[in-house]
Design a protein around this motif. Structure first.
Motif, PDB file in Angstrom:
ATOM      1  N   LEU A  53       0.822  -1.206   0.000  1.00 51.21           N
ATOM      2  CA  LEU A  53       0.000   0.000   0.000  1.00 51.21           C
ATOM      3  C   LEU A  53       0.860   1.262   0.000  1.00 51.21           C
ATOM      4  O   LEU A  53       0.518   2.258  -0.664  1.00 51.21           O
ATOM      5  CB  LEU A  53      -0.930  -0.010   1.213  1.00 51.21           C
ATOM      6  CG  LEU A  53      -1.994  -1.118   1.217  1.00 51.21           C
ATOM      7  CD1 LEU A  53      -2.831  -1.032   2.490  1.00 51.21           C
ATOM      8  CD2 LEU A  53      -2.875  -1.048  -0.021  1.00 51.21           C
ATOM      9  N   ASP A  54       1.981   1.223   0.689  1.00 49.06           N
ATOM     10  CA  ASP A  54       2.884   2.377   0.684  1.00 49.06           C
ATOM     11  C   ASP A  54       3.446   2.621  -0.708  1.00 49.06           C
ATOM     12  O   ASP A  54       3.583   3.771  -1.156  1.00 49.06           O
ATOM     13  CB  ASP A  54       4.023   2.165   1.678  1.00 49.06           C
ATOM     14  CG  ASP A  54       3.575   2.311   3.134  1.00 49.06           C
ATOM     15  OD1 ASP A  54       2.456   2.825   3.362  1.00 49.06           O
ATOM     16  OD2 ASP A  54       4.339   1.886   4.026  1.00 49.06           O
ATOM     17  N   ARG A  55       3.788   1.549  -1.389  1.00 49.78           N
ATOM     18  CA  ARG A  55       4.310   1.706  -2.749  1.00 49.78           C
ATOM     19  C   ARG A  55       3.232   2.209  -3.700  1.00 49.78           C
ATOM     20  O   ARG A  55       3.491   3.028  -4.580  1.00 49.78           O
ATOM     21  CB  ARG A  55       4.894   0.386  -3.256  1.00 49.78           C
ATOM     22  CG  ARG A  55       6.135  -0.067  -2.520  1.00 49.78           C
ATOM     23  CD  ARG A  55       7.250   0.979  -2.591  1.00 49.78           C
ATOM     24  NE  ARG A  55       7.749   1.165  -3.936  1.00 49.78           N
ATOM     25  CZ  ARG A  55       8.778   0.509  -4.447  1.00 49.78           C
ATOM     26  NH1 ARG A  55       9.420  -0.399  -3.739  1.00 49.78           N
ATOM     27  NH2 ARG A  55       9.190   0.754  -5.676  1.00 49.78           N
ATOM     28  N   LEU A  56       2.004   1.731  -3.537  1.00 47.42           N
ATOM     29  CA  LEU A  56       0.901   2.242  -4.349  1.00 47.42           C
ATOM     30  C   LEU A  56       0.695   3.737  -4.094  1.00 47.42           C
ATOM     31  O   LEU A  56       0.446   4.508  -5.020  1.00 47.42           O
ATOM     32  CB  LEU A  56      -0.386   1.479  -4.039  1.00 47.42           C
ATOM     33  CG  LEU A  56      -0.514   0.090  -4.645  1.00 47.42           C
ATOM     34  CD1 LEU A  56      -1.671  -0.669  -4.001  1.00 47.42           C
ATOM     35  CD2 LEU A  56      -0.723   0.168  -6.161  1.00 47.42           C
ATOM     36  N   ALA A  57       0.825   4.125  -2.838  1.00 43.19           N
ATOM     37  CA  ALA A  57       0.627   5.535  -2.490  1.00 43.19           C
ATOM     38  C   ALA A  57       1.646   6.434  -3.165  1.00 43.19           C
ATOM     39  O   ALA A  57       1.352   7.585  -3.516  1.00 43.19           O
ATOM     40  CB  ALA A  57       0.702   5.707  -0.972  1.00 43.19           C
ATOM     41  N   ALA A 114      -6.425   3.813 -11.583  1.00 41.45           N
ATOM     42  CA  ALA A 114      -6.522   2.355 -11.648  1.00 41.45           C
ATOM     43  C   ALA A 114      -5.156   1.749 -11.925  1.00 41.45           C
ATOM     44  O   ALA A 114      -4.408   2.230 -12.777  1.00 41.45           O
ATOM     45  CB  ALA A 114      -7.508   1.942 -12.742  1.00 41.45           C
ATOM     46  N   ALA A 115      -4.832   0.701 -11.207  1.00 37.94           N
ATOM     47  CA  ALA A 115      -3.537   0.041 -11.348  1.00 37.94           C
ATOM     48  C   ALA A 115      -3.719  -1.443 -11.088  1.00 37.94           C
ATOM     49  O   ALA A 115      -4.789  -1.897 -10.668  1.00 37.94           O
ATOM     50  CB  ALA A 115      -2.523   0.638 -10.376  1.00 37.94           C
ATOM     51  N   THR A 116      -2.667  -2.198 -11.356  1.00 40.41           N
ATOM     52  CA  THR A 116      -2.669  -3.631 -11.091  1.00 40.41           C
ATOM     53  C   THR A 116      -1.339  -4.008 -10.459  1.00 40.41           C
ATOM     54  O   THR A 116      -0.279  -3.644 -10.965  1.00 40.41           O
ATOM     55  CB  THR A 116      -2.865  -4.441 -12.392  1.00 40.41           C
ATOM     56  OG1 THR A 116      -4.127  -4.084 -12.974  1.00 40.41           O
ATOM     57  CG2 THR A 116      -2.858  -5.933 -12.098  1.00 40.41           C
ATOM     58  N   VAL A 117      -1.415  -4.728  -9.358  1.00 37.08           N
ATOM     59  CA  VAL A 117      -0.223  -5.232  -8.692  1.00 37.08           C
ATOM     60  C   VAL A 117       0.062  -6.635  -9.221  1.00 37.08           C
ATOM     61  O   VAL A 117      -0.834  -7.466  -9.285  1.00 37.08           O
ATOM     62  CB  VAL A 117      -0.419  -5.278  -7.162  1.00 37.08           C
ATOM     63  CG1 VAL A 117       0.793  -5.888  -6.475  1.00 37.08           C
ATOM     64  CG2 VAL A 117      -0.700  -3.880  -6.622  1.00 37.08           C
ATOM     65  N   TRP A 118       1.298  -6.895  -9.617  1.00 31.68           N
ATOM     66  CA  TRP A 118       1.696  -8.215 -10.105  1.00 31.68           C
ATOM     67  C   TRP A 118       2.471  -8.956  -9.024  1.00 31.68           C
ATOM     68  O   TRP A 118       3.489  -8.459  -8.526  1.00 31.68           O
ATOM     69  CB  TRP A 118       2.592  -8.089 -11.326  1.00 31.68           C
ATOM     70  CG  TRP A 118       1.941  -7.522 -12.558  1.00 31.68           C
ATOM     71  CD1 TRP A 118       0.679  -7.039 -12.682  1.00 31.68           C
ATOM     72  CD2 TRP A 118       2.550  -7.380 -13.838  1.00 31.68           C
ATOM     73  NE1 TRP A 118       0.456  -6.585 -13.947  1.00 31.68           N
ATOM     74  CE2 TRP A 118       1.592  -6.786 -14.684  1.00 31.68           C
ATOM     75  CE3 TRP A 118       3.809  -7.671 -14.337  1.00 31.68           C
ATOM     76  CZ2 TRP A 118       1.869  -6.501 -16.024  1.00 31.68           C
ATOM     77  CZ3 TRP A 118       4.077  -7.377 -15.670  1.00 31.68           C
ATOM     78  CH2 TRP A 118       3.111  -6.808 -16.503  1.00 31.68           C
ATOM     79  N   ALA A 132       1.417  -1.990 -12.467  1.00 32.28           N
ATOM     80  CA  ALA A 132       1.141  -1.615 -13.853  1.00 32.28           C
ATOM     81  C   ALA A 132      -0.094  -0.726 -13.911  1.00 32.28           C
ATOM     82  O   ALA A 132      -0.975  -0.792 -13.049  1.00 32.28           O
ATOM     83  CB  ALA A 132       0.915  -2.861 -14.707  1.00 32.28           C
ATOM     84  N   SER A 133      -0.152   0.112 -14.916  1.00 34.32           N
ATOM     85  CA  SER A 133      -1.308   0.990 -15.075  1.00 34.32           C
ATOM     86  C   SER A 133      -2.514   0.203 -15.579  1.00 34.32           C
ATOM     87  O   SER A 133      -2.386  -0.783 -16.303  1.00 34.32           O
ATOM     88  CB  SER A 133      -0.972   2.103 -16.075  1.00 34.32           C
ATOM     89  OG  SER A 133      -0.605   1.538 -17.323  1.00 34.32           O
ATOM     90  N   GLY A 134      -3.700   0.628 -15.201  1.00 32.65           N
ATOM     91  CA  GLY A 134      -4.933   0.026 -15.692  1.00 32.65           C
ATOM     92  C   GLY A 134      -5.310  -1.259 -14.976  1.00 32.65           C
ATOM     93  O   GLY A 134      -4.613  -1.747 -14.098  1.00 32.65           O
ATOM     94  N   ASP A 135      -6.457  -1.809 -15.372  1.00 34.45           N
ATOM     95  CA  ASP A 135      -6.968  -3.049 -14.774  1.00 34.45           C
ATOM     96  C   ASP A 135      -7.294  -4.074 -15.867  1.00 34.45           C
ATOM     97  O   ASP A 135      -8.301  -4.757 -15.832  1.00 34.45           O
ATOM     98  CB  ASP A 135      -8.204  -2.776 -13.923  1.00 34.45           C
ATOM     99  CG  ASP A 135      -9.340  -2.111 -14.712  1.00 34.45           C
ATOM    100  OD1 ASP A 135      -9.125  -1.755 -15.898  1.00 34.45           O
ATOM    101  OD2 ASP A 135     -10.435  -1.942 -14.150  1.00 34.45           O
ATOM    102  N   TYR A 136      -6.385  -4.182 -16.838  1.00 31.78           N
ATOM    103  CA  TYR A 136      -6.641  -5.007 -18.011  1.00 31.78           C
ATOM    104  C   TYR A 136      -6.821  -6.480 -17.674  1.00 31.78           C
ATOM    105  O   TYR A 136      -7.690  -7.158 -18.234  1.00 31.78           O
ATOM    106  CB  TYR A 136      -5.494  -4.839 -19.017  1.00 31.78           C
ATOM    107  CG  TYR A 136      -5.338  -3.422 -19.498  1.00 31.78           C
ATOM    108  CD1 TYR A 136      -6.112  -2.925 -20.534  1.00 31.78           C
ATOM    109  CD2 TYR A 136      -4.429  -2.564 -18.896  1.00 31.78           C
ATOM    110  CE1 TYR A 136      -5.989  -1.619 -20.967  1.00 31.78           C
ATOM    111  CE2 TYR A 136      -4.290  -1.249 -19.308  1.00 31.78           C
ATOM    112  CZ  TYR A 136      -5.078  -0.776 -20.348  1.00 31.78           C
ATOM    113  OH  TYR A 136      -4.957   0.530 -20.756  1.00 31.78           O
TER     114      TYR A 136
END
Length: 254
Positions: A53-57, A114-118, A132-136
């Motif tokens: 969550l910190d990295r997303l922030a 919107a993002a996606t965590v791998w 990554a960007s988006g929610d593909y």
């Protein structure tokens, strides 16, 4: 959009989770590496943990607004298993068509983008390797409707695989209309034509034509022959000619 690398330590724990796109094929033609219940629990703890969550922030994609830490979120209960073709399948030495590449978890960055965590299995543990960007992945998994989600990263093609049927999903860069169905044998033949002469040990490989192109822009852990994704062995320029489309390597652009 460009992507930024995210790494975090695996946090142990148990959590009931749902994996999308991890079933639908019979045992003879199913992929390898499908996440277990223990895997989904570990991924959930990892992607929902403070470090992630910190990295997303702090993640900001080009054109986004200033990050606000309190807004960063991840949805670890939604996990999308993404598979990729294996070198052994391409060469015909294995009937296992694909191996797990990563598990995608939808998220939001600090500014609400919107993002996606791998999350990727590395040895006995799971590691977050990218935001990554988006929610593909989530959208493609919904379109797969019970099949498992197959990604051909060299040309950014996405497929739903159900048993012996391989269906092209909308948005894929394949030159083939979305909804087109192939039998698995025909899909393997197409992969063989595109990549068989570019695998490890080929003249293409020995001549150094790869030029250092590794796709993920990071170290790829060693894997058994049946589970080595095709991705690290192909080159953007050659695949543009082969597939008629610009290559979309991981961690660069969607």
């Amino acid at each position: 959009m460009p992507r930024t690398i995210l790494r975090a330590a695996v946090v142990a724990g148990a959590l009931a989770l749902t994996v999308l796109g991890a079933g639908g094929a019979d045992a003879a033609t199913g992929p390898s590496g499908t996440p277990t219940a223990a895997d989904t629990a570990a991924i959930g703890q990892l992607t929902g943990g403070r470090a992630t969550l910190d990295r997303l922030a702090s993640t900001k994609f080009p054109g986004a607004h200033a990050a606000v830490a309190a807004a960063a979120t991840a949805d670890p209960k939604t996990q999308v298993a993404v598979y990729e073709p294996t070198a052994a399948f391409v060469t015909g030495t294995s009937d296992v068509p694909a191996a797990l590449a990563y598990v995608a978890v939808p998220a939001r960055t600090g500014d609400g983008t919107a993002a996606t965590v791998w999350a990727e299995r590395q040895g006995p543990s799971w590691t977050v390797v990218n935001v990554a960007s988006g929610d593909y992945e989530q959208k493609y998994a919904a379109a797969a409707a019970g099949g498992y989600l197959l990604h051909e990263p060299q040309v950014n093609a996405w497929y739903a695989v159900r048993g012996d049927a391989v269906t092209v999903l909308d948005g894929s860069v394949t030159g083939v209309a979305a909804g087109t169905k192939l039998v698995l044998a025909d899909y393997r033949a197409a992969l063989h034509r595109r990549y068989a002469d570019k695998l490890p040990g080929s003249a293409y490989d020995r001549d150094g034509a790869g030029g250092g192109y590794g796709g993920r822009e990071r170290a790829v852990p060693a894997a058994a022959p049946d589970t080595v994704p095709v991705l690290p062995f192909a080159v953007g320029g050659a695949l543009v000619l082969l597939a008629g489309a610009a290559v979309v390597p991981r961690l660069r652009r969607r």
